[in-house]
Design a protein around this motif. Structure first.
Motif, short mmCIF file in Angstrom:
data_model
loop_
_atom_site.label_atom_id
_atom_site.label_comp_id
_atom_site.label_asym_id
_atom_site.label_seq_id
_atom_site.Cartn_x
_atom_site.Cartn_y
_atom_site.Cartn_z
N LYS A 38 81.20 79.04 62.82
CA LYS A 38 81.51 77.64 63.13
C LYS A 38 82.97 77.38 63.49
O LYS A 38 83.26 76.48 64.24
N GLU A 69 77.45 68.97 58.06
CA GLU A 69 78.42 69.35 59.09
C GLU A 69 79.18 68.15 59.65
O GLU A 69 80.34 68.29 60.04
N ARG A 72 82.04 67.64 57.58
CA ARG A 72 83.05 68.70 57.79
C ARG A 72 83.75 68.53 59.13
O ARG A 72 84.54 69.36 59.53
N HIS A 74 82.52 68.73 62.24
CA HIS A 74 82.07 69.60 63.33
C HIS A 74 81.24 68.76 64.30
O HIS A 74 80.08 69.00 64.52
N VAL A 78 78.07 70.40 66.98
CA VAL A 78 76.85 70.16 66.21
C VAL A 78 76.08 68.97 66.76
O VAL A 78 74.92 69.07 67.13
#
Length: 94
Positions: A38, A69, A72, A74, A78
């Motif tokens: 990632k 995600e 986080r 991303h 994503v």
């Protein structure tokens, strides 16, 4: 693909195979792969992993993956890829 293969650079084809062959085991392998890549610069690998996660049948696990995600940060790799995959999945399921 064996679990040991997850720690070498996977091919796009091997990731696609995990996405096509839907199972809890493959879902787990894809999550491990995503965690491994990632933060890398291998955007093609990341996109294919996310697409293959989105092709799985367990929508609750897919949702939990997305939720985790997003927090986080991303976003691009994503959300965008999952959106595309979901549209294709919806078309296939119709």
């Amino acid at each position: 693909m064996t679990f040991d293969d997850l720690f070498s650079m996977p091919s796009i084809e091997s990731i696609k195979k995990l996405g096509v062959e839907k199972s809890d085991s493959n879902f787990t392998k894809l999550l491990v792969l995503f965690d491994e890549y990632k933060d890398s610069k291998h955007i093609e690998i990341i996109r294919e992993i996310v697409s293959s996660i989105g092709r799985q049948k367990d929508n609750d696990r897919i949702y939990n993956f997305l939720q985790k995600e997003i927090h986080r940060k991303h976003y691009m790799e994503v959300v965008y890829q999952m959106f595309r995959t979901t549209l294709y999945k919806l078309k296939e399921d119709s």
